[in-house]
Design a protein around this motif. Structure first.
Motif, PDB file in Angstrom:
ATOM      1  N   TRP A  67      -0.485  55.544  20.198  1.00 20.90           N
ATOM      2  CA  TRP A  67      -0.405  55.652  21.643  1.00 20.90           C
ATOM      3  C   TRP A  67      -0.108  54.304  22.290  1.00 20.90           C
ATOM      4  CZ3 TRP A  67      -1.031  59.796  24.985  1.00 20.90           C
ATOM      5  CH2 TRP A  67      -1.325  61.024  24.369  1.00 20.90           C
ATOM      6  N   TYR A  68       0.710  54.336  23.329  1.00 18.75           N
ATOM      7  CA  TYR A  68       0.992  53.143  24.122  1.00 18.75           C
ATOM      8  C   TYR A  68       0.819  53.485  25.595  1.00 18.75           C
ATOM      9  CZ  TYR A  68       2.880  51.043  19.927  1.00 18.75           C
ATOM     10  OH  TYR A  68       3.012  50.540  18.661  1.00 18.75           O
ATOM     11  N   ALA A  69       0.192  52.574  26.337  1.00 21.46           N
ATOM     12  CA  ALA A  69       0.037  52.753  27.780  1.00 21.46           C
ATOM     13  C   ALA A  69       1.402  52.570  28.437  1.00 21.46           C
ATOM     14  CB  ALA A  69      -0.958  51.740  28.330  1.00 21.46           C
ATOM     15  N   ASN A  70       1.636  53.307  29.505  1.00 21.01           N
ATOM     16  CA  ASN A  70       2.935  53.275  30.162  1.00 21.01           C
ATOM     17  C   ASN A  70       3.203  51.951  30.883  1.00 21.01           C
ATOM     18  OD1 ASN A  70       5.431  54.407  30.782  1.00 21.01           O
ATOM     19  ND2 ASN A  70       4.695  55.331  32.675  1.00 21.01           N
ATOM     20  N   ASN A  71       2.210  51.085  30.946  1.00 28.25           N
ATOM     21  CA  ASN A  71       2.419  49.765  31.544  1.00 28.25           C
ATOM     22  C   ASN A  71       2.403  48.654  30.492  1.00 28.25           C
ATOM     23  OD1 ASN A  71      -0.284  49.717  30.905  1.00 28.25           O
ATOM     24  ND2 ASN A  71      -0.991  49.071  32.924  1.00 28.25           N
ATOM     25  N   ASP A  72       2.482  49.010  29.204  1.00 25.37           N
ATOM     26  CA  ASP A  72       2.408  48.047  28.097  1.00 25.37           C
ATOM     27  C   ASP A  72       3.807  47.556  27.721  1.00 25.37           C
ATOM     28  OD1 ASP A  72       1.981  46.566  25.832  1.00 25.37           O
ATOM     29  OD2 ASP A  72       1.025  48.175  24.686  1.00 25.37           O
ATOM     30  N   PHE A  73       4.235  46.474  28.359  1.00 21.04           N
ATOM     31  CA  PHE A  73       5.565  45.942  28.072  1.00 21.04           C
ATOM     32  C   PHE A  73       5.586  45.083  26.808  1.00 21.04           C
ATOM     33  CE2 PHE A  73       6.198  47.456  32.304  1.00 21.04           C
ATOM     34  CZ  PHE A  73       7.544  47.789  32.368  1.00 21.04           C
ATOM     35  N   TYR A  74       4.440  44.975  26.117  1.00 26.66           N
ATOM     36  CA  TYR A  74       4.387  44.304  24.818  1.00 26.66           C
ATOM     37  C   TYR A  74       4.508  45.303  23.671  1.00 26.66           C
ATOM     38  CZ  TYR A  74       3.090  40.089  27.269  1.00 26.66           C
ATOM     39  OH  TYR A  74       3.101  38.998  28.104  1.00 26.66           O
ATOM     40  N   ALA A  75       4.665  46.572  23.986  1.00 22.50           N
ATOM     41  CA  ALA A  75       4.839  47.604  22.959  1.00 22.50           C
ATOM     42  C   ALA A  75       6.176  47.379  22.243  1.00 22.50           C
ATOM     43  CB  ALA A  75       4.816  48.985  23.610  1.00 22.50           C
ATOM     44  N   PRO A  76       6.271  47.744  20.963  1.00 17.49           N
ATOM     45  CA  PRO A  76       7.487  47.482  20.196  1.00 17.49           C
ATOM     46  C   PRO A  76       8.755  48.086  20.804  1.00 17.49           C
ATOM     47  CG  PRO A  76       5.787  48.449  18.792  1.00 17.49           C
ATOM     48  CD  PRO A  76       5.242  48.383  20.178  1.00 17.49           C
ATOM     49  N   MET A  77       8.637  49.241  21.424  1.00 15.98           N
ATOM     50  CA  MET A  77       9.834  49.900  21.964  1.00 15.98           C
ATOM     51  C   MET A  77      10.344  49.254  23.245  1.00 15.98           C
ATOM     52  SD  MET A  77       6.834  51.611  22.663  1.00 15.98           S
ATOM     53  CE  MET A  77       6.690  52.625  21.244  1.00 15.98           C
ATOM     54  N   ALA A  78       9.633  48.235  23.761  1.00 12.43           N
ATOM     55  CA  ALA A  78      10.075  47.536  24.963  1.00 12.43           C
ATOM     56  C   ALA A  78      11.085  46.445  24.654  1.00 12.43           C
ATOM     57  CB  ALA A  78       8.870  46.946  25.694  1.00 12.43           C
ATOM     58  N   SER A  79      11.406  46.260  23.376  1.00 15.76           N
ATOM     59  CA  SER A  79      12.349  45.214  22.983  1.00 15.76           C
ATOM     60  C   SER A  79      13.365  45.762  21.990  1.00 15.76           C
ATOM     61  CB  SER A  79      11.583  44.060  22.325  1.00 15.76           C
ATOM     62  OG  SER A  79      12.488  43.121  21.772  1.00 15.76           O
ATOM     63  N   GLY A  80      14.574  45.232  22.064  1.00 22.29           N
ATOM     64  CA  GLY A  80      15.619  45.626  21.122  1.00 22.29           C
ATOM     65  C   GLY A  80      15.283  45.256  19.692  1.00 22.29           C
ATOM     66  N   SER A  81      14.389  44.292  19.503  1.00 22.42           N
ATOM     67  CA  SER A  81      13.994  43.931  18.141  1.00 22.42           C
ATOM     68  C   SER A  81      12.981  44.904  17.552  1.00 22.42           C
ATOM     69  CB  SER A  81      13.426  42.502  18.095  1.00 22.42           C
ATOM     70  OG  SER A  81      12.226  42.434  18.850  1.00 22.42           O
ATOM     71  N   GLY A  82      12.481  45.839  18.375  1.00 25.33           N
ATOM     72  CA  GLY A  82      11.593  46.892  17.872  1.00 25.33           C
ATOM     73  C   GLY A  82      12.358  47.830  16.961  1.00 25.33           C
ATOM     74  N   ALA A  83      11.652  48.519  16.103  1.00 21.87           N
ATOM     75  CA  ALA A  83      12.298  49.337  15.067  1.00 21.87           C
ATOM     76  C   ALA A  83      12.475  50.800  15.460  1.00 21.87           C
ATOM     77  CB  ALA A  83      11.483  49.241  13.775  1.00 21.87           C
ATOM     78  N   VAL A  84      12.329  51.130  16.721  1.00 18.91           N
ATOM     79  CA  VAL A  84      12.473  52.525  17.155  1.00 18.91           C
ATOM     80  C   VAL A  84      13.937  52.936  17.055  1.00 18.91           C
ATOM     81  CG1 VAL A  84      12.219  54.123  19.087  1.00 18.91           C
ATOM     82  CG2 VAL A  84      10.487  52.354  18.697  1.00 18.91           C
ATOM     83  N   ASP A  85      14.208  54.049  16.352  1.00 17.83           N
ATOM     84  CA  ASP A  85      15.594  54.500  16.232  1.00 17.83           C
ATOM     85  C   ASP A  85      15.901  55.697  17.114  1.00 17.83           C
ATOM     86  OD1 ASP A  85      15.106  56.998  14.482  1.00 17.83           O
ATOM     87  OD2 ASP A  85      14.233  55.406  13.270  1.00 17.83           O
ATOM     88  N   THR A  86      14.869  56.417  17.563  1.00 14.93           N
ATOM     89  CA  THR A  86      15.074  57.609  18.392  1.00 14.93           C
ATOM     90  C   THR A  86      13.976  57.676  19.441  1.00 14.93           C
ATOM     91  OG1 THR A  86      16.026  58.798  16.516  1.00 14.93           O
ATOM     92  CG2 THR A  86      15.281  60.136  18.372  1.00 14.93           C
ATOM     93  N   MET A  87      14.366  58.009  20.661  1.00 23.24           N
ATOM     94  CA  MET A  87      13.398  58.248  21.733  1.00 23.24           C
ATOM     95  C   MET A  87      13.692  59.607  22.333  1.00 23.24           C
ATOM     96  SD  MET A  87      12.547  55.986  25.095  1.00 23.24           S
ATOM     97  CE  MET A  87      11.148  56.420  26.153  1.00 23.24           C
ATOM     98  N   ILE A  88      12.628  60.380  22.524  1.00 21.49           N
ATOM     99  CA  ILE A  88      12.732  61.714  23.123  1.00 21.49           C
ATOM    100  C   ILE A  88      11.836  61.733  24.355  1.00 21.49           C
ATOM    101  CG2 ILE A  88      12.383  64.194  22.771  1.00 21.49           C
ATOM    102  CD1 ILE A  88      12.486  63.502  19.669  1.00 21.49           C
ATOM    103  N   ILE A  89      12.405  62.041  25.502  1.00 15.57           N
ATOM    104  CA  ILE A  89      11.613  62.169  26.727  1.00 15.57           C
ATOM    105  C   ILE A  89      11.543  63.652  27.054  1.00 15.57           C
ATOM    106  CG2 ILE A  89      11.341  61.499  29.134  1.00 15.57           C
ATOM    107  CD1 ILE A  89      13.114  59.068  28.547  1.00 15.57           C
ATOM    108  N   VAL A  90      10.337  64.212  26.935  1.00 19.36           N
ATOM    109  CA  VAL A  90      10.155  65.660  27.072  1.00 19.36           C
ATOM    110  C   VAL A  90       8.790  65.975  27.705  1.00 19.36           C
ATOM    111  CG1 VAL A  90       9.342  65.849  24.661  1.00 19.36           C
ATOM    112  CG2 VAL A  90      10.169  67.881  25.844  1.00 19.36           C
ATOM    113  N   PRO A  91       8.712  66.648  28.806  1.00 16.61           N
ATOM    114  CA  PRO A  91       9.811  66.905  29.713  1.00 16.61           C
ATOM    115  C   PRO A  91      10.149  65.636  30.488  1.00 16.61           C
ATOM    116  CG  PRO A  91       7.787  67.741  30.655  1.00 16.61           C
ATOM    117  CD  PRO A  91       7.446  67.235  29.288  1.00 16.61           C
ATOM    118  N   ALA A  92      11.356  65.581  30.996  1.00 15.77           N
ATOM    119  CA  ALA A  92      11.811  64.436  31.773  1.00 15.77           C
ATOM    120  C   ALA A  92      11.915  64.829  33.239  1.00 15.77           C
ATOM    121  CB  ALA A  92      13.168  63.947  31.267  1.00 15.77           C
TER     122      ALA A  92
END
Length: 190
Positions: A67-92
């Motif tokens: 889990w990551y807080a929606n205000n956590d800009f230190y989370a890995p997915m907040a940077s291009g160097s993070g290893a996230v390959d897919t993001m799904i926003i559901v529902p958007a």
């Protein structure tokens, strides 16, 4: 020995009606966890309230969910160097779609989506709104032109779903296919 690379997926839930889609997606990803290296979750504050209102149950607390807080800009997915390959926003929500389309990264969900697009990775957005106005359509067009995939929460009926969960799963199965995960599900013509 399986040498298929495992996936690093972020699921974000924004403040739109349709919590059943998020719940069913998380359930399905848990079943497919052998294909995942990591599954990260972000909920907006409104999404947490809608989840409780629509589903009448607490948020999922499985140990394998990161889990990551929606205000956590230190989370890995907040940077291009993070290893996230897919993001799904559901529902958007349309508000979230508008912020993403216009580059407004004011929370972790919109920042992570911006990162996914700029890194040319896979962004799947599942709007749950009807009807669309021209602003909605243009925002979705902008995201599509930027490499995102718009997959409306439009269930199908040709497999004759027997209940609400099976109906929602027709959308979830489409999302899983778009994410590039293997699954055993109904296929047209089979």
């Amino acid at each position: 020995m399986d040498t298929t690379p495992k996936r690093n997926i972020t699921v974000a839930v924004s403040g739109a009606s349709g919590a059943i889609y998020a719940e069913r997606l998380l359930r399905k990803l848990k079943i497919l966890s052998n294909q995942l290296d990591q599954l990260s979750i972000i909920f907006s504050d409104n999404a947490k309230q809608i989840w409780k209102e629509e589903l009448g149950k607490p948020l999922p607390e499985e140990a394998d969910l990161k889990w990551y807080a929606n205000n956590d800009f230190y989370a890995p997915m907040a940077s291009g160097s993070g290893a996230v390959d897919t993001m799904i926003i559901v529902p958007a929500s349309m508000g979230m779609i508008g912020r993403i389309a216009n580059g407004v990264s004011d929370d972790l969900i919109s920042r992570a989506a911006d990162v996914i697009l700029k890194e040319r990775r896979k962004l799947i957005i599942v709007p749950r709104e009807a009807p669309y106005n021209l602003i909605h359509i243009r925002n979705m067009e902008t995201i599509t032109l930027s490499g995102g995939i718009i997959c409306p929460a439009s269930p199908s009926f040709y497999n004759k779903p027997g209940d609400l969960n099976e109906l929602a799963d027709t959308v979830i199965d489409r999302i899983i296919d778009l994410a590039g995960l293997e699954q055993n599900t109904f296929r047209w013509g089979e």
